[in-house]
Write an enzyme that holds these catalytic residues in place. Structure first.
Site, mmCIF file in Angstrom:
data_model
loop_
_atom_site.group_PDB
_atom_site.id
_atom_site.type_symbol
_atom_site.label_atom_id
_atom_site.label_comp_id
_atom_site.label_asym_id
_atom_site.label_seq_id
_atom_site.Cartn_x
_atom_site.Cartn_y
_atom_site.Cartn_z
ATOM 1 N N HIS A 15 0.800 -1.220 -0.041
ATOM 2 C CA HIS A 15 -0.167 -0.041 0.123
ATOM 3 C C HIS A 15 0.969 1.152 -0.197
ATOM 4 O O HIS A 15 1.822 1.235 0.749
ATOM 5 C CB HIS A 15 -0.930 0.034 1.307
ATOM 6 C CG HIS A 15 -1.802 -1.159 1.348
ATOM 7 N ND1 HIS A 15 -3.119 -0.981 0.969
ATOM 8 C CD2 HIS A 15 -1.695 -2.300 1.896
ATOM 9 C CE1 HIS A 15 -3.829 -2.222 1.166
ATOM 10 N NE2 HIS A 15 -2.787 -3.210 1.684
ATOM 11 N N GLU A 200 -8.495 -11.823 6.823
ATOM 12 C CA GLU A 200 -7.740 -11.054 7.581
ATOM 13 C C GLU A 200 -8.110 -10.963 9.021
ATOM 14 O O GLU A 200 -7.183 -11.079 9.854
ATOM 15 C CB GLU A 200 -7.887 -9.519 7.035
ATOM 16 C CG GLU A 200 -6.470 -8.557 7.331
ATOM 17 C CD GLU A 200 -6.680 -7.200 6.664
ATOM 18 O OE1 GLU A 200 -7.612 -7.097 6.231
ATOM 19 O OE2 GLU A 200 -5.534 -6.475 7.227
HETATM 20 P P1 5GP Z 1 -3.236 4.060 0.667
HETATM 21 O O1 5GP Z 1 -4.399 3.387 -0.147
HETATM 22 O O2 5GP Z 1 -3.874 5.348 1.141
HETATM 23 O O3 5GP Z 1 -2.071 4.333 -0.452
HETATM 24 O O4 5GP Z 1 -2.711 3.074 1.829
HETATM 25 C C1 5GP Z 1 -3.533 3.295 3.032
HETATM 26 C C2 5GP Z 1 -4.614 2.399 2.977
HETATM 27 O O5 5GP Z 1 -4.606 0.991 2.541
HETATM 28 C C3 5GP Z 1 -5.142 2.273 4.538
HETATM 29 O O6 5GP Z 1 -5.991 3.282 4.571
HETATM 30 C C4 5GP Z 1 -6.074 0.991 4.105
HETATM 31 O O7 5GP Z 1 -7.435 1.333 3.701
HETATM 32 C C5 5GP Z 1 -5.550 0.116 3.105
HETATM 33 N N1 5GP Z 1 -4.707 -0.846 3.968
HETATM 34 C C6 5GP Z 1 -3.305 -0.782 4.495
HETATM 35 N N2 5GP Z 1 -2.885 -1.889 4.990
HETATM 36 C C7 5GP Z 1 -3.835 -2.491 5.185
HETATM 37 C C8 5GP Z 1 -3.847 -3.814 5.868
HETATM 38 O O8 5GP Z 1 -3.111 -4.430 6.406
HETATM 39 N N3 5GP Z 1 -5.395 -4.256 5.916
HETATM 40 C C9 5GP Z 1 -6.529 -3.739 5.269
HETATM 41 N N4 5GP Z 1 -7.596 -4.055 5.213
HETATM 42 N N5 5GP Z 1 -6.348 -2.504 4.542
HETATM 43 C C10 5GP Z 1 -5.025 -2.051 4.671
#
Ligand code: 5GP
Length: 336
Positions: A15, A200
């Site tokens: 992410h 998860e």
């Molecule tokens: P972004 O999409 O803002 O670049 O990365 C952060 C977002 O990715 C978080 O706000 C969340 O929606 C998602 N995310 C990141 N790590 C995880 C995780 O371990 N589990 C889940 N379900 N979502 C995650």
């Protein structure tokens, strides 16, 4: 350790806003605010204990990161810096994912364009192949998800070799998968691959629903029953295992008990090693391989197998896969 660091690696679950290390956030902060500014001092203070998280705390850290990447400049730089850090760790192919957001300065469309441009620049600068998964956040409304899916076609022709698919993520304690099925179905009709954060947390009925809906890859898979794992295996769905992330979030008690071991040794489904949020969890893909080596006695042939499995399940063309396999095989031929 040098062997693992230099090994050409394939990262399939990263992410963007979780992938910036403390040092890189500081670097970003210095570029955005100036290293002598009050904002920078405040930012540095907030970074103490940054990687000390549980699953809930992890989502608070994202809010923190989202402030830094809510401007075009911040987001563009963050994308390039994240790519640089993966390249430094000798990741040859990176599938980055991020959730387009409406911020004060950007619409979702602007956000997506900014990340795509950041990827184009990051690839030029750092000799790494990068594609993008566009994330749907399950904690937000279905209308938000629809808005995201509807902007993708505008970018498909210009960034056809970058946009690889969709990721379904966000706080697993919020939202219902069933509400998002129509929008995910639409993405599938548009030929976008799908990776789903699945199992998860313990929620077996939702997991059944996700498996029935179908997915190309499964994020985490921590609470899959043997039967669910078997079904995914039959469908050749790869499980994206993120060792450090799961241990730090306490969804897995310790490394030695991680479900990776069972999936890898039983070969019940294809499995790959990923970082998830290497910044927030203070890890790298090399470190994930080293943890697997330490706790599961991963051999060099095992590492090669894992890397080639990641290539098999990457959302890229057969030509790109062939090139990646060649790079990995050449490394192992010369080193082993
Ligand atoms: P972004 O999409 O803002 O670049 O990365 C952060 C977002 O990715 C978080 O706000 C969340 O929606 C998602 N995310 C990141 N790590 C995880 C995780 O371990 N589990 C889940 N379900 N979502 C995650």
């Amino acid at each position: 350790n040098i062997f693992v660091h230099e090994m050409p690696k394939v990262e399939l679950h990263a992410h963007l806003n979780g992938s910036l290390s403390v040092n890189t956030i500081q670097e970003l902060g210095a570029k955005l605010y100036g290293s002598k500014s009050e904002e920078f001092t405040h930012l540095s203070e907030q970074l103490t204990n940054f990687d000390n998280v549980d699953l809930g705390g992890c989502f608070e850290k994202f809010d923190f990161m989202h402030k830094l990447t809510s401007t075009r400049r911040g987001l563009h730089l963050a994308t390039i810096l994240a790519i640089r850090d993966f390249a430094k760790d000798n990741v040859a192919y990176l599938e980055l994912r991020t959730t387009p957001k409406n911020t004060e300065e950007m619409s979702k469309k602007d956000y997506l364009e900014c990340v795509l441009e950041g990827i184009v620049r990051g690839k030029e600068l750092h000799n790494i192949l990068v594609t993008l998964l566009i994330s749907i956040d399950r904690s937000q409304s279905v209308a938000e998800a629809e808005e995201t899916i509807n902007i993708i076609p505008k970018f498909r022709s210009r960034y056809n070799n970058i946009i690889a698919g969709i990721d379904f993520s966000g706080n697993p304690n919020k939202g219902n998968f069933s509400d998002f099925k129509p929008v995910l179905e639409k993405a599938r009709e548009d030929n976008l691959k799908l990776s789903v954060h699945c199992a998860e947390i313990h929620n077996p009925s939702e997991v059944d629903e996700m498996i029935e809906f179908g997915m190309d890859r499964c994020g985490h898979g921590t609470f899959l029953t043997d039967q669910q794992l078997h079904k995914l295996g039959k469908q050749k769905v790869a499980i994206e295992c993120c060792l450090t992330s799961n241990v730090k979030c306490s969804t897995v008690a310790k490394y030695s008990e991680h479900h990776f071991r069972n999936i890898f040794t039983s070969e019940s489904a294809p499995v790959v090693l990923c970082t998830d949020d290497c910044g927030i969890f203070n890890t790298t893909l090399s470190n994930e391989f080293l943890m697997a080596k330490k706790y599961f006695a991963l051999s060099k042939p095992d590492m090669m197998k894992l890397s080639l499995t990641a290539v098999d399940h990457a959302f890229v063309s057969e030509n790109v896969k062939r090139d990646l396999r060649r790079i990995i095989e050449r490394y192992f031929d010369s080193e082993c």
